[in-house]
Design a protein around this motif. Structure first.
Motif, PDB file in Angstrom:
ATOM      1  N   TYR A   1       0.809  -1.215   0.000  1.00 14.18           N
ATOM      2  CA  TYR A   1       0.000   0.000   0.000  1.00 14.18           C
ATOM      3  C   TYR A   1       0.849   1.275   0.000  1.00 14.18           C
ATOM      4  N   LEU A   2       2.138   1.131   0.193  1.00 14.77           N
ATOM      5  CA  LEU A   2       3.041   2.273   0.290  1.00 14.77           C
ATOM      6  C   LEU A   2       4.348   1.898  -0.408  1.00 14.77           C
ATOM      7  N   LYS A   3       4.891   2.833  -1.173  1.00 13.84           N
ATOM      8  CA  LYS A   3       6.153   2.590  -1.865  1.00 13.84           C
ATOM      9  C   LYS A   3       7.218   3.509  -1.297  1.00 13.84           C
ATOM     10  N   THR A   4       8.470   3.102  -1.439  1.00 16.45           N
ATOM     11  CA  THR A   4       9.582   3.942  -0.985  1.00 16.45           C
ATOM     12  C   THR A   4      10.485   4.263  -2.163  1.00 16.45           C
ATOM     13  N   THR A   5      11.143   5.414  -2.075  1.00 16.82           N
ATOM     14  CA  THR A   5      12.152   5.777  -3.069  1.00 16.82           C
ATOM     15  C   THR A   5      13.507   5.809  -2.369  1.00 16.82           C
ATOM     16  N   GLU A   6      14.560   5.543  -3.102  1.00 15.50           N
ATOM     17  CA  GLU A   6      15.907   5.450  -2.516  1.00 15.50           C
ATOM     18  C   GLU A   6      16.323   6.772  -1.887  1.00 15.50           C
ATOM     19  N   GLY A   7      17.103   6.652  -0.782  1.00  6.67           N
ATOM     20  CA  GLY A   7      17.660   7.824  -0.134  1.00  6.67           C
ATOM     21  C   GLY A   7      16.794   8.358   0.982  1.00  6.67           C
ATOM     22  N   ASN A   8      17.149   9.574   1.436  1.00  7.09           N
ATOM     23  CA  ASN A   8      16.424  10.177   2.564  1.00  7.09           C
ATOM     24  C   ASN A   8      15.515  11.322   2.139  1.00  7.09           C
ATOM     25  N   VAL A   9      15.362  11.492   0.827  1.00  2.00           N
ATOM     26  CA  VAL A   9      14.384  12.446   0.299  1.00  2.00           C
ATOM     27  C   VAL A   9      13.628  11.757  -0.832  1.00  2.00           C
ATOM     28  N   ILE A  10      12.457  12.296  -1.144  1.00  2.00           N
ATOM     29  CA  ILE A  10      11.642  11.721  -2.214  1.00  2.00           C
ATOM     30  C   ILE A  10      12.366  11.851  -3.556  1.00  2.00           C
ATOM     31  N   HIS A  11      12.430  10.761  -4.292  1.00  2.00           N
ATOM     32  CA  HIS A  11      13.035  10.737  -5.625  1.00  2.00           C
ATOM     33  C   HIS A  11      11.945  11.021  -6.642  1.00  2.00           C
ATOM     34  N   TYR A  12      11.855  12.278  -7.055  1.00  4.31           N
ATOM     35  CA  TYR A  12      10.762  12.678  -7.938  1.00  4.31           C
ATOM     36  C   TYR A  12      10.840  11.991  -9.298  1.00  4.31           C
ATOM     37  N   GLY A  13      12.062  11.703  -9.756  1.00  4.33           N
ATOM     38  CA  GLY A  13      12.204  11.021 -11.042  1.00  4.33           C
ATOM     39  C   GLY A  13      11.540   9.656 -11.037  1.00  4.33           C
ATOM     40  N   PHE A  14      11.623   8.957  -9.897  1.00  6.93           N
ATOM     41  CA  PHE A  14      10.984   7.647  -9.762  1.00  6.93           C
ATOM     42  C   PHE A  14       9.470   7.789  -9.868  1.00  6.93           C
ATOM     43  N   ILE A  15       8.936   8.817  -9.215  1.00  5.79           N
ATOM     44  CA  ILE A  15       7.490   9.029  -9.237  1.00  5.79           C
ATOM     45  C   ILE A  15       7.024   9.419 -10.634  1.00  5.79           C
ATOM     46  N   GLU A  16       7.811  10.248 -11.325  1.00  7.02           N
ATOM     47  CA  GLU A  16       7.452  10.625 -12.692  1.00  7.02           C
ATOM     48  C   GLU A  16       7.381   9.401 -13.594  1.00  7.02           C
ATOM     49  N   SER A  17       8.345   8.488 -13.437  1.00  9.18           N
ATOM     50  CA  SER A  17       8.337   7.261 -14.237  1.00  9.18           C
ATOM     51  C   SER A  17       7.131   6.399 -13.896  1.00  9.18           C
ATOM     52  N   PHE A  18       6.782   6.359 -12.608  1.00 12.50           N
ATOM     53  CA  PHE A  18       5.632   5.568 -12.169  1.00 12.50           C
ATOM     54  C   PHE A  18       4.344   6.125 -12.786  1.00 12.50           C
ATOM     55  N   ILE A  19       4.199   7.448 -12.759  1.00 14.00           N
ATOM     56  CA  ILE A  19       3.008   8.076 -13.344  1.00 14.00           C
ATOM     57  C   ILE A  19       2.989   7.854 -14.852  1.00 14.00           C
ATOM     58  N   GLU A  20       4.169   7.881 -15.474  1.00 14.59           N
ATOM     59  CA  GLU A  20       4.241   7.614 -16.916  1.00 14.59           C
ATOM     60  C   GLU A  20       3.723   6.213 -17.225  1.00 14.59           C
ATOM     61  N   ASP A  21       4.082   5.235 -16.399  1.00 13.82           N
ATOM     62  CA  ASP A  21       3.587   3.868 -16.588  1.00 13.82           C
ATOM     63  C   ASP A  21       2.075   3.793 -16.383  1.00 13.82           C
ATOM     64  N   LEU A  22       1.576   4.544 -15.387  1.00 10.16           N
ATOM     65  CA  LEU A  22       0.125   4.562 -15.174  1.00 10.16           C
ATOM     66  C   LEU A  22      -0.594   5.121 -16.399  1.00 10.16           C
ATOM     67  N   GLY A  23       0.044   6.111 -17.040  1.00 11.84           N
ATOM     68  CA  GLY A  23      -0.553   6.717 -18.226  1.00 11.84           C
ATOM     69  C   GLY A  23      -0.664   5.750 -19.388  1.00 11.84           C
TER      70      GLY A  23
END
Length: 516
Positions: free
Chosen positions: A370-392
């Motif tokens: 129900y929850l995903k994590t991105t690498e590091g100690n801050v949100i990796h926006y590039g990962f989220i952009e790719s995820f949204i691209e896949d949803l599209g």
């Protein structure tokens, strides 16, 4: 040990006082059974040396049960009737005005008691009553805790402990301040609160533990009147359980009126349960009725959503916080529901720290998917952009609404990926219509969210602000926990409704809402 004479002495003193408010003014203060038991237990229970056993009394009770009168009577007894030379009795609350409520009742009691009036010198400019025979006084204190060290306290009357902004004043007034006295008394009286991280909830929990036998403290006297978490708050018999003065100082019709108002307005339910039934509710004006939300946990078949039109809401929050992206699929027929598909991300390196700090099961939600994590100690926006691209590629995402704050770069990137991205204001003008509509479709069971636990947690956290025109919006500052997913849902729902059938539903039929 129980000393009947000491108990009766305190009861007799209080019975000589008179009520001060409304129709009760001038009526002798004959203790009600619940009040009589408290006074007798506190002042009649003694140690082998004859001094009081209890040095702390915690009385938690709903409003309008005679709380201020009882507190004022105890303050006067500790000042004038306890036989302590040079007694220092202090009235404390979240602010001087609140502390003055009990003090003002005490002043009126003195005015109506000739024996006390001729022995007490009032100095109202500084909120002090001086009992001349023993050179004792009752004094209202302001809330600046740093100035209270060094007091030689015989008694403290703490009114509405739940409203204390922090533990500073409580600690200063109760930790060691009465060591020079043989039988000090800290009398804490309050209604339930909303902050479970407060000093009041800490004391409340100690009282519960003692009442239920998990802890033993012979110096602590606990009294809690209220309904249990699993009690039905709509039943009148439970109102009597919570209000020992109901039928005496409280008119049942007034409680019924307050209940009817709470039933009609979800924002008032928790206020009623907190103040009238003494329940520790999550927040004083919780917006969503979670039992209604849970009734909309209809199963969501993701495979059947492929290719369907939907609208997104994106709340980036901060780089170290939760980012939420929620898709809303509008109904295609009158029989279908709005389908909600939420996604959440937090930084991987912060996961365990957040679990320990926030006491929220992020780790379990991650394992459950129900929850995903991105690498590091801050949100990796590039990962989220790719995820949204896949949803599209799976769904026909017509628009993505976003909070303007901090989203500039991601917005540009999403536009570069071919998405239509629109800014969404966080003020009343933009937020109120879809927020009200979300309540409406929830109450009508026209939304399906699949029981997503992260989104449920966020919906349970929402606190709403209301402007004079009756518009509402989620209040991120006052909502005690995260609501990012709820905000993203509201934005996505707005886009979904406005572009349903290529025209605005709001314009076609106007806004209808449970809160209107």
């Amino acid at each position: 040990m129980y000393d009947e004479a000491k108990a009766q002495h305190a009861v007799n003193f209080i019975n000589c006082l008179k009520h001060t408010k409304g129709q009760w003014r001038g009526v002798p203060f004959d203790l009600l059974p619940w009040q009589d038991k408290i006074i007798r237990d506190i002042f009649g229970t003694v140690k082998e040396n004859g001094y009081r056993q209890y040095n702390t009394a915690y009385v938690e009770i709903p409003k309008k049960n005679g709380k201020s009168e009882l507190a004022a009577a105890v303050a006067l007894y500790m000042t004038c009737g306890d036989g302590e030379w040079g007694a220092e009795v202090y009235g404390c609350a979240a602010d001087r005005q609140q502390a003055s409520i009990v003090f003002d009742v005490a002043v009126e009691m003195v005015e109506q008691c000739p024996a006390l009036k001729k022995r007490i010198k009032p100095i109202l400019s500084v909120k002090r009553l001086i009992y001349k025979p023993t050179n004792s006084f009752y004094q209202v204190l302001s809330a600046e805790a740093y100035s209270k060290h060094g007091l030689n306290i015989h008694s403290v009357v703490f009114d509405e402990l739940h409203a204390q902004p922090n533990r500073d004043l409580y600690d200063v007034m109760t930790k060691g301040s009465g060591d020079a006295r043989l039988q000090p008394l800290f009398f804490l009286i309050t209604t339930a609160g909303t902050d479970r991280n407060s000093i009041c909830y800490e004391v409340h929990q100690k009282a519960v533990d003692i009442l239920e036998g998990r802890k033993i403290d012979p110096t602590f006297y606990p009294v809690i009147y209220g309904i249990d978490d699993n009690d039905d708050w709509t039943l009148e018999k439970n109102w009597y359980k919570a209000n020992p003065s109901l039928g005496h100082t409280i008119d049942i019709e007034k409680v019924r009126n307050a209940f009817n108002s709470a039933k009609e307005n979800p924002a008032e339910e928790n206020i009623f349960r907190q103040l009238r039934l003494n329940q520790w509710v999550k927040q004083s004006t919780r917006w969503m009725q979670m039992d209604k939300w849970d009734e909309c946990a209809f199963k969501v078949d993701i495979d059947k959503l492929k290719g369907r039109e939907c609208y997104g809401g994106l709340d980036l929050s901060s780089t170290t916080d939760i980012t939420a992206f929620v898709l809303v699929f509008p109904p295609r027929t009158s029989d279908e529901k709005y389908i909600v598909l939420p996604h959440f991300w937090i930084p991987e390196d912060n996961l365990n720290l957040r679990v320990r700090r926030d006491h929220v099961p992020y780790d379990i939600w991650k394992k459950q998917g129900y929850l995903k994590t991105t690498e590091g100690n801050v949100i990796h926006y590039g990962f989220i952009e790719s995820f949204i691209e896949d949803l599209g590629k799976k769904y026909n995402i017509k628009q993505i609404a976003f909070d303007r704050w901090g989203a500039v770069q991601m917005v540009q990137n999403l536009e570069g990926l071919g998405f239509t991205v629109v800014p969404f204001g966080q003020g009343y003008k933009d937020m109120s219509p879809p927020t009200k509509e979300l309540m409406k479709i929830t109450l009508e069971k026209k939304i399906a969210h699949g029981g997503h636990p992260v989104l449920r947690w966020m919906m349970d956290n929402i606190y709403v602000k209301t402007d004079p025109a009756g518009n509402i919006k989620p209040d991120k500052e006052k909502s005690t926990e995260k609501i990012d997913g709820a905000v993203a849902l509201i934005m996505a729902l707005d886009r979904s409704i406005r572009y349903e059938n290529k025209e605005s539903v709001y314009e076609k039929r106007g806004m209808r809402s449970f809160l209107d």
